[in-house]
Design an enzyme around this catalytic site. Sequence first.
Site, PDB file in Angstrom:
ATOM      1  N   ASP A  41       1.068  -1.594  -0.208  1.00 49.65           N
ATOM      2  CA  ASP A  41       0.037   0.633   0.369  1.00 49.65           C
ATOM      3  C   ASP A  41       0.858   1.212  -0.094  1.00 49.65           C
ATOM      4  O   ASP A  41       1.743   1.136  -0.447  1.00 49.65           O
ATOM      5  CB  ASP A  41      -1.144   0.066   1.244  1.00 49.65           C
ATOM      6  N   HIS A  96       1.359   1.946  -3.187  1.00 46.47           N
ATOM      7  CA  HIS A  96       0.571   2.851  -4.182  1.00 46.47           C
ATOM      8  C   HIS A  96       0.877   4.381  -4.311  1.00 46.47           C
ATOM      9  O   HIS A  96       0.477   4.666  -5.106  1.00 46.47           O
ATOM     10  CB  HIS A  96      -1.242   2.594  -2.891  1.00 46.47           C
TER      11      HIS A  96
END
Length: 553
Positions: free
Chosen positions: A299, A333
């Site tokens: 992430d 991310h």
Amino acid sequence: MKKSFKIIGLVTAMMFSGQFYAQNTDIYKGIEFKMPKVAETSFAANTVSIKDFGGVAGGSVKNTEAFKKAIDALVKKGGGKLVVPRGLWLTGPIVLQSNINLHVEDGAMIIFSTDKSDYPLVDVSFEGLNTIRCQSPISARNAKNIAITGKGVIDGSGDAWRAVKKSKLSEVEWKKFVASGGIVSKDGKTWYPSESYKKGFESSSSFNVPDKINKSELESVKDFLRPVMVSIVGCDQVLLDGPTFQNSPAWNLHPLMTSNLILRNLTVRNPWYSQNGDGVDLESCKNVLIYDNTFDVGDDAICIKSGKNEDGRKRGMPTENVIIKNNMVYHGHGGFVIGSEMSGGARNMHVSDCTFIGTDIGLRFKTTRGRGGVVENIYIKNIDMINIPTQTIGFNMFYEGASPVLEDGQKAEGNKAPEKTYPVTEETPVFRNIYFKNITATNSDEAITLFGLAEMNLKNIVIEDSQFETKKGLSIVDADGIQLKNVKLKYSEGTGATIYNSKNVDLSSLQLESAQKPTIKVLGAKTTSVKLPKDVKGEQLSISKEIAKNAVK
């Protein structure tokens, strides 16, 4: 292709430079705001080994009690170093106390138990909300002068906690998860590690807080309440220097309401399929140094937060006075991220000399209506990016939780303009005074998206001395005071720049380059005072009829 090799060469050189800032450069040099010097840790000359307290290596005997006894003994002596020597050390949760340096030697690996009964439910803050989750594998609360050092590995056994989406795995990997036990969702798209996890997921209307059941039932969904691996709350003078932190149940490192914090020489990693597998989430902290680290996670990599919605505003603690230098990010991310839980605000941050290789977004700013909070005085320079699959610089004020590269079942968020204007309240987020300099991006999808709100425009965003080689160009929506100074944008698809409902936009020194003639679109009745490049004229320029004649110069 030559440019790609050049950047990869730079990456290799940075990898082998090691502790560049620690040894050769003043970490405080070139900072644009008044930065207090971070108070560093210092420990008494007491050293013990986990073996001295009954610790057993090998990875099959839990050393939870040995760690507790060793830490308690050091505390009685006034603190010192707890050495974890080479070997595999299985344990339940470790709770650090003031004046303790947990030193994990080269070749040592702390492995946290997969037995969920080792992790009781406790009051925490997660994703910006006051909630209840399992105790973290490593935690410290209201401690002073603590450290985790050494070149060893700390492993959170995250695969025992996380659900996994089939779309993120190869067929062989998926079959391995299914064969290991657990439960597959009815639609066959998600593997859950247990029935308890599945019930918790189905009891949550959004994200990771089970809001469809009452607190008395939380024990029945305990597996779903994954902890962050390292939780540091309300502490002062904290050092993390050297170890590899990996395979966390949820976020990897979570300093919260902590001051005088140094993170350096770390390797932080998670499988790319790990849900909420962030690298470091710096939340409501002040006086922080983050440098000479490598991130490869599932992430956001380096993420700035300050609480979510009412809980964050009530806390009212911004993340401030932060220096981030010389970090490498592979998968994530976002490389450097602010938001989306930023309701307490963020200010006075310097980010420089970082390289992002294939992160979903490079420099990522995200929030949504309801958050509130002010993000301001952010200075970012000397950033190299390659193979970014979405935006190299992206502002999204309409964030709803979707990944930048959409996963199975997710819908694109993007900008939702045109929209009605909402009243400005304490729930209205503000992003202003953010400066970028010497940003280089190549072989990537989209250069820049600046998406503000109709009622609260992005304000004073400056990008200068930068180069972008991307498929798509530049979008400016609901923004005020945007300047691109000496910026070269080479793109291959669509429109070079689109401006919508924005004012005081200066693109006069922007260089657009395309295989076709570069084009610019200027739209929206609210658009005023736009300066365009002199070499973009006539058929290259599309101006909406609703814009006043003198709005574009």
